[in-house]
Design an enzyme around this catalytic site. Sequence first.
Site, PDB file in Angstrom:
ATOM      1  N   GLU A 293       0.852  -1.053  -0.080  1.00 42.85           N
ATOM      2  CA  GLU A 293       0.083   0.141   0.009  1.00 42.85           C
ATOM      3  C   GLU A 293       0.874   1.284  -0.101  1.00 42.85           C
ATOM      4  OE1 GLU A 293      -4.275  -1.036   2.047  1.00 42.85           O
ATOM      5  OE2 GLU A 293      -2.861   0.587   2.866  1.00 42.85           O
ATOM      6  N   HIS A 319      10.048 -26.479   1.587  1.00 42.57           N
ATOM      7  CA  HIS A 319       9.516 -27.413   0.750  1.00 42.57           C
ATOM      8  C   HIS A 319       8.435 -27.216  -0.190  1.00 42.57           C
ATOM      9  CE1 HIS A 319      11.674 -30.524   3.419  1.00 42.57           C
ATOM     10  NE2 HIS A 319      11.465 -29.456   4.319  1.00 42.57           N
ATOM     11  N   LYS A 433     -13.001   1.256  -1.891  1.00 39.91           N
ATOM     12  CA  LYS A 433     -13.698   1.385  -0.778  1.00 39.91           C
ATOM     13  C   LYS A 433     -15.165   2.189  -1.615  1.00 39.91           C
ATOM     14  CE  LYS A 433     -10.818   1.722   3.142  1.00 39.91           C
ATOM     15  NZ  LYS A 433     -10.381   2.490   4.490  1.00 39.91           N
TER      16      LYS A 433
HETATM   17  O1  PA5 Z   1      -3.339   1.284   5.795  1.00 37.90           O
HETATM   18  C1  PA5 Z   1      -4.533   1.654   5.555  1.00 37.90           C
HETATM   19  O2  PA5 Z   1      -4.422   2.886   5.610  1.00 37.90           O
HETATM   20  C2  PA5 Z   1      -5.536   0.773   5.160  1.00 37.90           C
HETATM   21  O3  PA5 Z   1      -5.219  -0.298   5.270  1.00 37.90           O
HETATM   22  C3  PA5 Z   1      -6.671   1.004   6.208  1.00 37.90           C
HETATM   23  O4  PA5 Z   1      -6.060   0.576   7.635  1.00 37.90           O
HETATM   24  C4  PA5 Z   1      -7.914  -0.038   6.154  1.00 37.90           C
HETATM   25  O5  PA5 Z   1      -8.353   0.317   4.971  1.00 37.90           O
HETATM   26  C5  PA5 Z   1      -8.765   0.260   7.267  1.00 37.90           C
HETATM   27  O6  PA5 Z   1      -9.180   1.738   7.323  1.00 37.90           O
HETATM   28  P1  PA5 Z   1      -9.915   2.135   8.684  1.00 37.90           P
HETATM   29  O7  PA5 Z   1      -8.889   1.923   9.988  1.00 37.90           O
HETATM   30  O8  PA5 Z   1     -10.246   3.653   8.480  1.00 37.90           O
HETATM   31  O9  PA5 Z   1     -11.162   1.482   8.880  1.00 37.90           O
END
Ligand code: PA5
Length: 464
Positions: A293, A319, A433
Amino acid sequence: MEIKFDLNNMFSSLISPPYGIDGKEIDALSNQLSKAHANISSMRKKGELVFLDMPYKEEFINQVDEIVKLKKGKFENFVNIGIGGSALGSIAVFNSLSHPFHNLLESSRRNNAPRMFFPDNIDPDGIDGLFDVLDIKKTVINITSKSGGTVEPISTFLLLRQRIIDKVGIKAYKDHIIVTTSESQGELRQIAKEEGFSSLSIPNDLGGRYSVLSPAGLLCAALLGYSVKEFMDGAKMMDKKTSVQDVWKNPAYLYSALHYIADQKKGLNIFVIMPYSNALRTIADWYAQLVSESLGKVSGNGSLVGPTPVKALGVTDQHSQLQLYVEGRRDKVVTFIAVDSFSASLTIPKAYDKYDSIGYLGGHTITELFDAERKATELSLTKNNRLNCTISLPQINPHTLGQLFYFFEVCTLFLGQLYNVNPLDQPGVEESKDYARAFMGKKGSEGKKLEIEKLSKKDSKYCF
Ligand code: PA5
């Protein structure tokens, strides 16, 4: 309790050129490296890198301790609801520190910690299956969502909340709920206030995948009886080491520069992370999200960048995937995570001495075998000129975990500078999202719905 880094097998002294990296290749990057360091220092000074300062924010440690005082001992089950950055940190912490069969132990053997569940996915059978094993009256849930608007955790929260209300009534149910969300933003924070739920704060500017060293990642450790302060002390120790400008003295900078060169100059764009420890297995999940990400983006000059993280487990994947790593396409760099000392010591009993393939094992410990297998894997990669390196934890504990999390966060930040991307945003995730909310009929998503219709046109000749 310092974690150690061995980067030898990244260099041309042990890995034949052109595969091994020459020190001169690092020096050739010096302008880029200095600029990256300067940018990071200036962003940190401006307060834009909140995660780097988390270890110094004692108020968050205190908040966690307060919740533990309130809830520990009162509930048999703790359900941590969250996804992505709001789940992977706490899952990694839980697996790293808890007994491998924590939920199956008697309460006294669990230090009176609750059984812990981490439903991050919204698989209906998974959630329904969880209901089968929870006595709702003895369950406390913690919804972790920084934004408070992520469909998956919110939906699971609504399901569990309703079950709790149905079982214990509208008056008592609030005691069963903890909300971990943004300090002062979002509707979930509003709900927590209105309802009077116990709550924990995630700093408004702290990104999900950088939030492991905050209440989002550490409540489960505190419930297990571990000191949150020790995580912070470990992270502070790593902060000292990784704030040094000189790449040759800074393990995070050197590790990152080597990986950057491996990707950009040698075409090794797959970063394998391979802990030799079941407990650390989910650290690899956390790492994979952090890298994906943060770095998988369009760079400032328009090119598409980002290494692909791959999770492997030693020895299991020797393995399974190792053949590919040793002889397959030359597109990977492997990072081993070793553990010097495990809690258990198991000696292999002597037996069947007259059989050559079995007898020699007797008298050795399982730790020796684990270590021998990791070293053997390291050697076979090195012999085949495959870049690899090793991070060693003297022991798995909050201090070493604090160091490890902090190290990878700094590496990711530094790599973001080198790849010329913003490692703190995630526009690609936000888009999906938005689509999901539109599919589910959220008000204001009408524009997205039209886009969905356009994109969803399929040709039936390709469907069977
Ligand atoms: O790292 C990130 O920003 C995302 O993976 C969020 O943590 C994830 O989408 C969850 O978001 P939130 O904490 O707003 O529910």
